[in-house]
Design an enzyme around this catalytic site. Structure first.
Site, PDB file in Angstrom:
ATOM      1  N   HIS A  32       3.188   8.834  -6.894  1.00  0.00           N
ATOM      2  CA  HIS A  32       4.091   9.986  -6.983  1.00  0.00           C
ATOM      3  C   HIS A  32       4.896   9.947  -8.277  1.00  0.00           C
ATOM      4  O   HIS A  32       5.028  10.961  -8.977  1.00  0.00           O
ATOM      5  CB  HIS A  32       5.029   9.983  -5.777  1.00  0.00           C
ATOM      6  CG  HIS A  32       5.839  11.229  -5.640  1.00  0.00           C
ATOM      7  ND1 HIS A  32       6.955  11.325  -4.835  1.00  0.00           N
ATOM      8  CD2 HIS A  32       5.712  12.459  -6.220  1.00  0.00           C
ATOM      9  CE1 HIS A  32       7.466  12.535  -4.912  1.00  0.00           C
ATOM     10  NE2 HIS A  32       6.732  13.245  -5.755  1.00  0.00           N
ATOM     11  N   HIS A  35       0.836  -1.207   0.000  1.00  0.00           N
ATOM     12  CA  HIS A  35       0.000   0.000   0.000  1.00  0.00           C
ATOM     13  C   HIS A  35       0.870   1.255   0.000  1.00  0.00           C
ATOM     14  O   HIS A  35       0.620   2.193  -0.777  1.00  0.00           O
ATOM     15  CB  HIS A  35      -0.911  -0.003   1.225  1.00  0.00           C
ATOM     16  CG  HIS A  35      -1.652   1.296   1.431  1.00  0.00           C
ATOM     17  ND1 HIS A  35      -2.875   1.540   0.844  1.00  0.00           N
ATOM     18  CD2 HIS A  35      -1.333   2.417   2.133  1.00  0.00           C
ATOM     19  CE1 HIS A  35      -3.283   2.758   1.182  1.00  0.00           C
ATOM     20  NE2 HIS A  35      -2.359   3.308   1.957  1.00  0.00           N
ATOM     21  N   GLU A  36       1.888   1.276   0.855  1.00  0.00           N
ATOM     22  CA  GLU A  36       2.750   2.459   0.928  1.00  0.00           C
ATOM     23  C   GLU A  36       3.555   2.644  -0.349  1.00  0.00           C
ATOM     24  O   GLU A  36       3.760   3.769  -0.806  1.00  0.00           O
ATOM     25  CB  GLU A  36       3.687   2.351   2.139  1.00  0.00           C
ATOM     26  CG  GLU A  36       2.978   2.314   3.488  1.00  0.00           C
ATOM     27  CD  GLU A  36       1.994   3.457   3.691  1.00  0.00           C
ATOM     28  OE1 GLU A  36       2.190   4.542   3.097  1.00  0.00           O
ATOM     29  OE2 GLU A  36       1.022   3.274   4.448  1.00  0.00           O
ATOM     30  N   HIS A  95       1.688   4.463  -2.946  1.00  0.00           N
ATOM     31  CA  HIS A  95       1.809   5.929  -2.927  1.00  0.00           C
ATOM     32  C   HIS A  95       3.050   6.377  -3.695  1.00  0.00           C
ATOM     33  O   HIS A  95       3.023   7.412  -4.376  1.00  0.00           O
ATOM     34  CB  HIS A  95       1.887   6.426  -1.483  1.00  0.00           C
ATOM     35  CG  HIS A  95       0.590   6.339  -0.733  1.00  0.00           C
ATOM     36  ND1 HIS A  95      -0.588   6.863  -1.231  1.00  0.00           N
ATOM     37  CD2 HIS A  95       0.288   5.793   0.473  1.00  0.00           C
ATOM     38  CE1 HIS A  95      -1.564   6.647  -0.353  1.00  0.00           C
ATOM     39  NE2 HIS A  95      -1.061   5.993   0.684  1.00  0.00           N
TER      40      HIS A  95
END
Length: 231
Positions: free
Chosen positions: A103, A95-96, A99
Site C-alpha cells: 500500500h 505477511h499482513e 500488504h
C-alpha cells in the site's frame, strides 16, 4: 448436475487445504522462536524497518482472521498471532505487513484489486438477484426472466469474480515474499524457523489458488452453457 459436481469437488479441495493450513499453523505455533519475538512485535518492527509510521497494529478476535485494512491503515492480527512467539505467528504478521508495504509503495496489483472491490460487491448482489429470479421463474412464472439474458448476466458477474480472484494471487504471493525476505534480513528467524514460516504461508496461498481455479471453472461452465443454448 455438472455444476453441482464442480461445487462439491472444489468445496472438498478447499476444505482439505484449509484443514492442512490449520494443522500447519497449530504445529508451528507450538515452537517458540529463538529470538522470542511476538507477532505484534514482528509487525511493528517490520513497519518501522520499511519506514512506515502511520499504520497501527491491532488485535482482533477469531482464528486466522488476520488482515490489513487499507481504509484505516491497520494491521489486524488474531489473538493467536498477536501474542504468540512462534514461526507461524511471525509469518502471518509479516505477511499482513507485506500488504501495508504494498500500500505504501502503491503496488499496482493491490491498487487494481482495491479498485475492483466495489464492482465485486455489486456483482455479488446482481448474481444473487438473478439466481433468485431464475428459481422463482422456474417454479412460478417461466417468463419472469429470459434464460439467455440470465446466463449473460451470470457470465458477466463471474468474469468479475474470476478477475478479482486471479488479481488477488500476485497480491498475496508478493506479500508473503516481502514478509519472508524481511524475516531473513532482520534475523528474527533461524534458517530452520524460516522454513516453518515459509511452509505456513505456502498453504495459506493455496487457499487463494483453489478459490481462483474454482471461479474460473465455474465461469467456463456458464460460458459453455450459454454457447450451447444458442445452438
Amino acid at each position: 448436475m455438472f455444476l453441482i459436481v464442480i461445487i462439491i469437488g472444489f468445496a472438498i479441495i478447499s476444505y482439505a487445504v484449509q484443514s492442512k493450513l490449520k494443522s500447519k499453523f497449530k504445529k508451528y505455533s507450538k515452537i517458540t522462536l529463538s529470538s522470542g519475538i511476538s507477532g505484534r512485535e514482528a509487525a511493528e518492527k517490520m513497519l518501522k524497518d520499511n519506514g512506515i509510521y502511520d499504520v497501527k497494529v491491532m488485535s482482533v478476535e477469531g482464528q486466522l482472521t488476520d488482515h490489513y485494512n487499507p481504509a484505516n491503515k491497520t494491521v489486524n492480527l488474531s489473538s493467536d498471532v498477536y501474542n504468540n512467539r512462534s514461526a507461524a505467528a511471525v509469518a502471518v504478521a509479516a505477511h499482513e505487513v507485506g500488504h501495508a508495504v504494498q500500500h505504501a509503495k502503491a503496488y499496482s496489483f493491490l491498487e487494481l484489486r482495491s479498485a475492483l472491490v466495489p464492482l465485486q460487491n455489486v456483482s455479488a448482489k446482481i448474481i444473487n438477484f438473478v439466481f433468485m429470479a431464475m428459481l422463482f421463474g422456474a417454479f412460478a412464472l417461466p417468463q419472469l426472466i429470459n434464460p439467455q439474458l440470465a446466463l449473460m448476466v451470470i457470465i458477466g458477474c463471474y468474469t468479475v469474480f474470476t478477475l478479482f480472484a486471479f488479481i488477488t494471487l500476485p497480491v498475496e504471493y508478493d506479500a508473503s515474499k516481502r514478509g519472508l525476505a524481511w524475516m531473513t534480513t532482520s534475523g528474527v528467524t533461524t534458517p530452520q524457523e524460516h522454513d516453518m514460516a515459509k511452509d505456513s504461508l505456502k498453504w495459506a496461498a493455496r487457499t487463494y489458488l483453489v478459490a481462483a481455479i474454482a471461479s474460473l471453472v465455474t465461469l467456463l461452465y456458464y460460458v459453455m452453457m450459454f454457447l450451447g443454448s444458442r445452438d
